[in-house]
Design an enzyme around this catalytic site. Structure first.
Site, short mmCIF file in Angstrom:
data_model
loop_
_atom_site.label_atom_id
_atom_site.label_comp_id
_atom_site.label_asym_id
_atom_site.label_seq_id
_atom_site.Cartn_x
_atom_site.Cartn_y
_atom_site.Cartn_z
N HIS A 52 0.81 -1.22 0.00
CA HIS A 52 0.00 0.00 0.00
C HIS A 52 0.85 1.28 0.00
O HIS A 52 0.73 2.09 -0.93
CB HIS A 52 -1.00 -0.04 1.16
CG HIS A 52 -1.68 1.26 1.42
ND1 HIS A 52 -2.52 1.86 0.52
CD2 HIS A 52 -1.60 2.11 2.48
CE1 HIS A 52 -2.95 3.01 1.02
NE2 HIS A 52 -2.40 3.18 2.20
N HIS A 76 3.70 7.05 5.21
CA HIS A 76 2.49 7.75 5.64
C HIS A 76 1.63 7.01 6.65
O HIS A 76 0.88 7.63 7.39
CB HIS A 76 1.63 8.16 4.42
CG HIS A 76 0.75 7.09 3.89
ND1 HIS A 76 1.15 6.22 2.91
CD2 HIS A 76 -0.50 6.71 4.21
CE1 HIS A 76 0.18 5.36 2.63
NE2 HIS A 76 -0.84 5.65 3.42
N GLU A 80 0.50 6.00 12.34
CA GLU A 80 -0.84 5.52 12.67
C GLU A 80 -0.86 4.02 12.99
O GLU A 80 -1.51 3.61 13.94
CB GLU A 80 -1.79 5.82 11.49
CG GLU A 80 -3.23 5.49 11.73
CD GLU A 80 -3.90 6.35 12.80
OE1 GLU A 80 -3.27 7.34 13.24
OE2 GLU A 80 -5.02 6.04 13.20
N ASP A 81 -0.16 3.24 12.20
CA ASP A 81 -0.34 1.78 12.29
C ASP A 81 0.83 1.00 12.87
O ASP A 81 0.74 -0.22 13.00
CB ASP A 81 -0.65 1.21 10.89
CG ASP A 81 -2.00 1.68 10.38
OD1 ASP A 81 -2.83 2.07 11.22
OD2 ASP A 81 -2.20 1.67 9.15
N ASP A 143 -3.29 8.40 -1.24
CA ASP A 143 -3.65 7.32 -0.31
C ASP A 143 -5.09 6.88 -0.56
O ASP A 143 -5.38 5.69 -0.68
CB ASP A 143 -3.48 7.87 1.12
CG ASP A 143 -3.89 6.87 2.19
OD1 ASP A 143 -3.55 5.68 2.05
OD2 ASP A 143 -4.53 7.30 3.17
N ASP A 264 -23.07 14.52 -25.82
CA ASP A 264 -21.73 14.24 -26.35
C ASP A 264 -21.01 13.25 -25.44
O ASP A 264 -20.77 13.50 -24.28
CB ASP A 264 -20.91 15.51 -26.53
CG ASP A 264 -21.04 16.45 -25.37
OD1 ASP A 264 -20.27 17.40 -25.29
OD2 ASP A 264 -21.90 16.20 -24.49
#
Ligand code: MN
Length: 736
Positions: A52, A76, A80-81, A143, A264
């Protein structure tokens, strides 16, 4: 199956394609750092998690962003993880990268699902308020794009939720930033989950007709290319595409048409080197095909607010099929595809252009976007760079909008008054701060509360910036600290009362209190004290109102009394009532019809017993006694309104007091005059209360005496004696 290593190699190759001087060793170590920290984490599609961030970095590289952006994209999700920290990233990759990662993390923590429309608006504003580094938003968009591309492995509920967010937040932002390509892809991917039936239908029909479409497009393409070559327009690229599914969907929806009826479906693009060539190409197109009136738009002369420049025209081809042609230069095209990212790429090469000023135009762009190109907006994005607002996060990721300069106190009370009232500490971005700390955009604010908290302090009212917080604090004091408020309010009130010369007994007098409470607007004095105590009322205001009220009350009482007395007196005169007993006042006077009334001698004529006198009922100060010959008592000068107030007064028989009276002695000035006057006065056995004298310019001396006498006989004797002094010319009793 593409391996992680192959993906990394592909990324490096992409970067090399536009930025040969990128910091490849640092990019590699960022990749290794991320791979290590994500460890055995897996994506839902069964690939290692590192796929990812690698793919996000790939999208960022396709936007042609700088090394720091690539590194931040790789890292990134680390904060957080994984167990990685801001500090660790800052130490290894620099503060700028750490700030970007931190910014992306903050955006990741935003919870959209429960958001009301108001929250959406806050969020969009905040995203841009945080655009101090636009790379944060660009990476966040990359992301989201990768997450949308891999959304099929998520639960249907999550798919819908993410698709909704993407349609509401990220696609409009991509549009604002001029990133057409990203915007289209985000819209199509969202549509796939928001209206799967329509999406499948459109795709299936496009698929079915694709051979036909391809044939049509290549026919137009070769026809146009041949004509441009013939006319010597250099370096022109022509290609056609079918419009993207969401754009078709929207047209079908708006025009209530089937796909076949949509006007169109095709768009052609002609890219050339110069602006002059753009207009030449336009002439060629209009020469070859029949233009539809009113469909020509010159976005070169008048660019769209998001920097987009192009010529647009719609024409009708040989088989009666309409199609759009967009004509622009290669540079304009880069802006159209990548928007802000393209601009940023150009800027970053220039020394000294980075930092705050680089983003000035983005802010301006966002400010001017309102109402522009309404057709392209489903939801208008009103993003204003409000300098008087600050946007912060709750630990759960909700966005809270506060006035600029707001403190943790404002934050706490904006969540709930209970949070504010039980607050014992505040953390901003994980660090303890004082209650007067000024919050910044994007701060994550956490409030510690305790049931044992003492509650707000009165200083908080000064520290808080929002009126909401201040009024909640005031509420608390009003409710929780009643006893304390009453005590504090009472002492403040009493000292103010003392300053104004009133006493508390005047306020609490039974005939005054109800009126006073009515005047200040409280049920009881305690309520008023409480209000003063918590700051809802001031003691100055209270005392001013009470003083006014007391004054009015005393006047009203005097008038009432005077009117009653005058009425009684008239009845006596007219014989309707028995003559009341004459009664004696303390000053040796009989006031007809009244007993024990307050009496004073007027200063203008200082009557003494024996003088013919008359009384006047004053407003609030009892009866004032004048000599009948006093000009102030002259019946001709009495007003009609006061007529009833003049009252008969007589001296009682047993006079024993001394009465003060004034005398004026006019003399030709000479020496020893004062000695002679003093001798005369003492021979009459009168005491002198005051003696003033002054000489006139023409040689006269005037004495003003105040003496005490028992009656008018003694006074006459004194006056005679004074008159007998040589050079005394006149002895007067002043009046009026
Ligand atoms: Mn991510």
């Amino acid at each position: 199956m593409v391996t992680v290593e192959e993906r990394y190699e592909h990324l490096e190759k992409t970067i090399r394609g536009y930025n040969i001087s990128a910091d490849f060793s640092l990019i590699l170590s960022a990749y290794e750092y991320a791979r290590e920290h994500h460890g055995a984490q897996m994506r839902r599609d069964g690939t290692p998690y590192i796929t990812h961030p690698l793919q996000v970095a790939q999208i960022v590289a396709e936007m042609r962003l700088d090394s720091e952006s690539i590194i931040a994209a790789l890292l990134h999700d680390c904060i957080e993880d994984t167990n990685s920290t801001y500090e660790d990233i800052a130490k290894r990759f620099g503060v700028t990268v750490a700030d970007i990662v931190d910014g992306v993390t903050k955006l990741t923590r935003v919870k959209y699902s429960t958001m009301e429309e108001e929250q959406m608006e806050n969020l969009r504003k905040m995203l841009f308020a945080m655009s101090r580094d636009i790379r944060v938003i660009l990476i966040k968009i990359a992301d989201r794009l990768h997450n949308m591309r891999t959304m099929e492995y998520q639960t249907p509920a999550k798919q819908k939720k993410k698709a909704f967010e993407t349609m509401e937040i990220y696609a409009p932002i991509a549009h604002r930033l001029g990133m057409q390509k990203v915007k289209w892809e985000l819209e199509d991917l969202s549509l796939k989950y928001l209206d799967p039936v329509a999406y499948a239908d459109i795709n299936q029909k496009l698929e079915a007709a694709s051979a036909e479409h391809d044939q049509f497009m290549s026919a137009v393409q070769s026809e146009l290319t041949a004509r441009l070559t013939e006319l010597g327009i250099p370096n022109a690229t022509v290609y056609g595409r079918v419009k993207h599914p969401y754009s078709i969907y929207r047209k079908m929806y708006a025009q209530e048409k089937t796909m076949e009826e949509v006007y169109d479906l095709f768009a052609f693009r002609v890219l050339v080197d110069s602006v002059a060539d753009c207009y030449n190409v336009l002439g060629v197109v209009h020469d070859l095909y029949k233009p539809i009136l009113g469909r020509f738009k010159d976005y070169i002369a008048t660019p769209k607010p998001n920097m987009y420049q192009s010529l647009h025209t719609t024409v009708i081809g040989e088989d009666g099929i309409p199609f759009e042609v967009q004509i622009r230069t290669y540079d304009m095209h880069a802006i159209a595809e990548y928007g802000v990212a393209a601009h940023w790429k150009y800027k970053q090469g220039l020394r000294g252009e980075r930092g705050e000023r680089t983003y000035e135009w983005i802010r301006r762009l966002l400010e001017n976007q309102e109402d522009a190109d309404a057709e392209d907006f489903i939801h208008s994005l009103k993003i204003d760079m409000f300098s008087d607002e600050v946007f912060v996060f709750t630990p759960r990721g909700d966005v809270i909008n506060l006035p600029a300069g707001a403190t943790p106190i404002d934050f706490a009370y904006s969540i709930h008054s209970v949070i504010g009232n039980t607050m014992v500490g505040a953390k901003v971005n994980g660090r303890m701060v004082g209650f007067d700390y000024q919050l910044h955009n994007g701060d994550v604010v956490e409030i510690s509360t305790s049931k044992a908290a003492h509650g707000p302090s009165r200083d908080w009212m000064k520290t808080a910036k929002s009126s909401e917080a201040r009024s909640k604090i005031r509420q608390w004091f009003k409710r929780e600290r009643k006893e304390e408020n009453i005590a504090q309010g009472r002492s403040s009130f009493e000292s103010e009362l003392k300053r104004s010369g009133l006493t508390i007994s005047q306020v609490t007098a039974p005939d005054a209190l109800p009126n006073i409470l009515k005047r200040v607007g409280f049920q009881t004095l305690d309520e008023m004290y409480a209000a003063i105590g918590y700051g809802g009322y001031t003691s100055l205001k209270a005392v001013n109102r009470i003083r006014d009220e007391l004054l009015q009350l005393s006047r009203a009482a005097a008038v009432e009394k005077a009117a009653q007395e005058a009425a009684a007196a008239r009845e006596v005169q007219e014989g309707k009532a028995p003559l009341p007993q004459k009664s004696k006042s303390e000053k040796g006077l009989i006031v007809e019809g009244l007993s024990n009334c307050l009496v004073k001698f007027s200063k203008c004529c200082t009557p003494v017993p024996g003088d013919p006198i008359v009384g006047f009922i004053t407003r609030g100060y009892g009866v004032s006694v004048h000599r009948k010959d006093c000009p102030n008592a002259d019946p001709d000068r009495r007003t009609a309104a006061d007529q009833g107030r003049w009252i008969k007064v007589t001296w009682s028989d047993d006079v024993y007091e001394a009465y003060s009276t004034a005398l004026e002695v006019v003399c030709k000035d000479r020496s020893n005059l004062l000695v002679d006057i003093s001798t005369a006065l003492s021979s009459c056995k009168v005491s002198v209360t005051s003696l003033n004298s002054h000489c006139t310019a023409d040689g006269f001396a005037i004495f003003h005496l105040v003496i005490s006498v028992t009656d008018s006989k003694q006074l006459e004797q004194v006056m005679r004696k004074l008159h007998n002094i040589s050079s005394v010319m006149k002895v007067n009793r002043p009046a009026g």
